[in-house]
Design a protein around this motif. Sequence first.
Motif, PDB file in Angstrom:
ATOM      1  N   PRO A 241       0.715  -0.857   0.173  1.00 27.92           N
ATOM      2  CA  PRO A 241       0.292  -0.514   0.206  1.00 27.92           C
ATOM      3  C   PRO A 241       1.301   1.462   0.003  1.00 27.92           C
ATOM      4  O   PRO A 241       0.562   2.226  -0.994  1.00 27.92           O
ATOM      5  N   ALA A 242       1.795   1.626   0.525  1.00 26.24           N
ATOM      6  CA  ALA A 242       2.393   2.606   1.073  1.00 26.24           C
ATOM      7  C   ALA A 242       2.789   2.757  -0.597  1.00 26.24           C
ATOM      8  O   ALA A 242       3.103   4.191  -1.039  1.00 26.24           O
ATOM      9  N   ARG A 243       3.975   1.954  -1.447  1.00 20.30           N
ATOM     10  CA  ARG A 243       4.334   2.113  -2.532  1.00 20.30           C
ATOM     11  C   ARG A 243       2.956   2.353  -3.810  1.00 20.30           C
ATOM     12  O   ARG A 243       3.237   3.520  -4.080  1.00 20.30           O
ATOM     13  N   ALA A 244       2.451   2.052  -3.509  1.00 19.64           N
ATOM     14  CA  ALA A 244       0.925   1.668  -4.613  1.00 19.64           C
ATOM     15  C   ALA A 244       0.786   3.466  -3.827  1.00 19.64           C
ATOM     16  O   ALA A 244       0.128   4.506  -4.846  1.00 19.64           O
ATOM     17  N   ARG A 268     -12.864   8.877 -11.250  1.00 21.29           N
ATOM     18  CA  ARG A 268     -13.804   8.640 -11.429  1.00 21.29           C
ATOM     19  C   ARG A 268     -13.956   7.452 -12.546  1.00 21.29           C
ATOM     20  O   ARG A 268     -15.247   6.729 -12.668  1.00 21.29           O
ATOM     21  N   GLU A 269     -12.775   7.307 -12.933  1.00 23.04           N
ATOM     22  CA  GLU A 269     -12.929   5.852 -14.461  1.00 23.04           C
ATOM     23  C   GLU A 269     -11.970   4.871 -12.953  1.00 23.04           C
ATOM     24  O   GLU A 269     -10.290   4.808 -13.084  1.00 23.04           O
ATOM     25  N   PRO A 270     -12.343   4.121 -12.000  1.00 22.93           N
ATOM     26  CA  PRO A 270     -12.176   3.608 -11.367  1.00 22.93           C
ATOM     27  C   PRO A 270     -10.733   2.022 -11.746  1.00 22.93           C
ATOM     28  O   PRO A 270     -10.112   1.773 -11.216  1.00 22.93           O
ATOM     29  N   GLY A 271     -10.991   2.092 -12.971  1.00 26.22           N
ATOM     30  CA  GLY A 271     -10.320   1.713 -13.806  1.00 26.22           C
ATOM     31  C   GLY A 271      -8.583   1.373 -14.068  1.00 26.22           C
ATOM     32  O   GLY A 271      -7.785   0.824 -14.150  1.00 26.22           O
ATOM     33  N   ARG A 272      -9.060   2.934 -14.112  1.00 25.44           N
ATOM     34  CA  ARG A 272      -7.655   3.647 -14.831  1.00 25.44           C
ATOM     35  C   ARG A 272      -6.226   3.657 -13.324  1.00 25.44           C
ATOM     36  O   ARG A 272      -5.184   3.539 -12.903  1.00 25.44           O
ATOM     37  N   ILE A 273      -7.165   3.187 -12.302  1.00 19.62           N
ATOM     38  CA  ILE A 273      -6.327   2.488 -10.503  1.00 19.62           C
ATOM     39  C   ILE A 273      -5.451   1.772 -11.109  1.00 19.62           C
ATOM     40  O   ILE A 273      -4.697   1.500 -10.932  1.00 19.62           O
ATOM     41  N   THR A 274      -6.869   0.482 -11.094  1.00 15.02           N
ATOM     42  CA  THR A 274      -6.150  -0.699 -11.735  1.00 15.02           C
ATOM     43  C   THR A 274      -4.446  -0.783 -13.201  1.00 15.02           C
ATOM     44  O   THR A 274      -3.452  -1.265 -12.214  1.00 15.02           O
ATOM     45  N   TRP A 275      -4.652  -0.241 -13.568  1.00 13.32           N
ATOM     46  CA  TRP A 275      -3.974   0.096 -14.931  1.00 13.32           C
ATOM     47  C   TRP A 275      -2.468   1.476 -14.032  1.00 13.32           C
ATOM     48  O   TRP A 275      -1.316   0.587 -14.730  1.00 13.32           O
ATOM     49  N   LEU A 276      -2.906   1.935 -13.899  1.00  9.45           N
ATOM     50  CA  LEU A 276      -1.520   2.985 -13.134  1.00  9.45           C
ATOM     51  C   LEU A 276      -0.923   2.032 -12.338  1.00  9.45           C
ATOM     52  O   LEU A 276       0.472   1.854 -12.306  1.00  9.45           O
ATOM     53  N   LEU A 277      -1.404   1.797 -11.002  1.00  9.81           N
ATOM     54  CA  LEU A 277      -1.067   0.412 -10.213  1.00  9.81           C
ATOM     55  C   LEU A 277      -0.115  -0.601 -11.028  1.00  9.81           C
ATOM     56  O   LEU A 277       1.142  -0.701 -10.996  1.00  9.81           O
ATOM     57  N   GLN A 279       0.566  -1.179 -14.030  1.00  8.74           N
ATOM     58  CA  GLN A 279       2.112  -0.716 -14.561  1.00  8.74           C
ATOM     59  C   GLN A 279       3.777  -0.617 -14.241  1.00  8.74           C
ATOM     60  O   GLN A 279       4.508  -0.733 -14.867  1.00  8.74           O
ATOM     61  N   GLN A 280       3.341  -0.435 -12.480  1.00  9.18           N
ATOM     62  CA  GLN A 280       4.256  -0.362 -11.573  1.00  9.18           C
ATOM     63  C   GLN A 280       4.008  -2.099 -11.303  1.00  9.18           C
ATOM     64  O   GLN A 280       4.780  -1.824  -9.754  1.00  9.18           O
ATOM     65  N   ASN A 281       4.051  -3.163 -10.875  1.00  8.32           N
ATOM     66  CA  ASN A 281       3.532  -4.278 -11.062  1.00  8.32           C
ATOM     67  C   ASN A 281       3.499  -4.506 -10.124  1.00  8.32           C
ATOM     68  O   ASN A 281       3.641  -5.035  -8.637  1.00  8.32           O
ATOM     69  N   LEU A 282       2.177  -3.284  -9.271  1.00  2.00           N
ATOM     70  CA  LEU A 282       1.477  -3.916  -7.962  1.00  2.00           C
ATOM     71  C   LEU A 282       0.145  -4.062  -9.057  1.00  2.00           C
ATOM     72  O   LEU A 282      -0.694  -3.421  -8.945  1.00  2.00           O
ATOM     73  N   TRP A 283      -0.013  -5.241  -8.232  1.00  2.00           N
ATOM     74  CA  TRP A 283      -1.726  -5.929  -8.885  1.00  2.00           C
ATOM     75  C   TRP A 283      -2.584  -5.712  -7.657  1.00  2.00           C
ATOM     76  O   TRP A 283      -2.579  -6.312  -5.797  1.00  2.00           O
TER      77      TRP A 283
END
Length: 333
Positions: A241-244, A268-277, A279-283
């Motif tokens: 969570p800290a790095r995320a 507004r688009e929660p999917g973008r959160i998944t995408w941002l994370l 990209q940094q190998n945070l699943w």
Amino acid sequence: MTVADEYAVVTKDLRKTYRTARGTRVAVDSLSLRVPVGGVHGFLGPNGSGKTTTIRMLLGLVRADAGRIRIFGHHVPEALPEVVGRVGAIVESPKFLPSFSGRRSLTLLADAIDAPTGRVDEVLEATALRERADDAFSAYSLGMKQRLAIAATLLKRPDLLIFDEPTNGLDPAGIHEIRTTMRRLADEGRTVLVSSHILAEVEQVADTVSIVGRGRLLATGTVAEVIGDRGGAVRVGVPDPARAAQVLAAAGLTVRPDGDRLLVEGEREPGRITWLLAQQNLWVHELTPVRAGLEGVFLELTQGTSLGAPPPDGDAPPGGAAAPSSAAAGGAR
Ligand SMILES: Nc1ncnc2c1ncn2[C@@H]1O[C@H](COP(=O)(O)OP(=O)(O)OP(=O)(O)O)[C@@H](O)[C@H]1O
């Protein structure tokens, strides 16, 4: 469809200033409201935000300093006589003769307005008072007294009902009964405009709302729109969570810890959160939208606009113009 078909009440730039010992007080400030035909419209704001003054202007009981009012397309107060038969209102505590039964009071009122006698039973039914119709008014609970007042306004079959804080002083059961009555009236196709300073009382029953603070419109729309406009948050579960949090903050989002999860605001688009994370190998293993309740939105919007809060403008000196409230920021559409 004309504005008159679509909206029961329209106000445009309505303004009312009272003279006080300290000068003038702006009670209603550039208020533009639209109350759709049919359904319950919650008119919400803290104490002293101008709700009663607005309702009194709609009913021709107080004259506006500026602005326009239309009820079912008729200009008010000029054309009030043409529209008054379609409007029923409760703006004060109901007053009936204490020793008269509900039925007797309603029958006298029905006679006075030439309503058919059968109407009395219909309005008693509509307000769930039939069983207690023959008891004296003095034996009624506060909620029953309030419902008798509603029954009286229904005698003339109004299309628009205006209730100013109808649940004031009622216990939860009484509040529930008034809410049910309002819903029933709206489901019959009538328009109910109800003011309240307690969100929870109206949130469950209102189709649309207008939120005011210091006489100004802060937000308006359907309950979902008003809540949706303020975004809400997303709860995110992720192994680090800290790095995320760093990644999301760097993307311009507001991130708060929530136990071993994160609360992320501003996306507004929660999917973008998944995408941002990702990209940094945070699943991400949890992504849950957390809807802001109307209560939260109301408190956020009206913060500092209650009577207890120091006024940002204060009373203007006699003869001077009162500055518009700086607390009335954004949100209005
Ligand atoms: N007759 C009056 N003379 C002077 N000031 C008034 C008068 N009526 C209302 N006000 C002031 O105008 C402002 C708006 O009052 P109003 O009663 O319209 O608000 P409200 O939202 O209905 O509040 P509440 O929920 O407490 O009834 C308040 O600051 C109030 O003190």
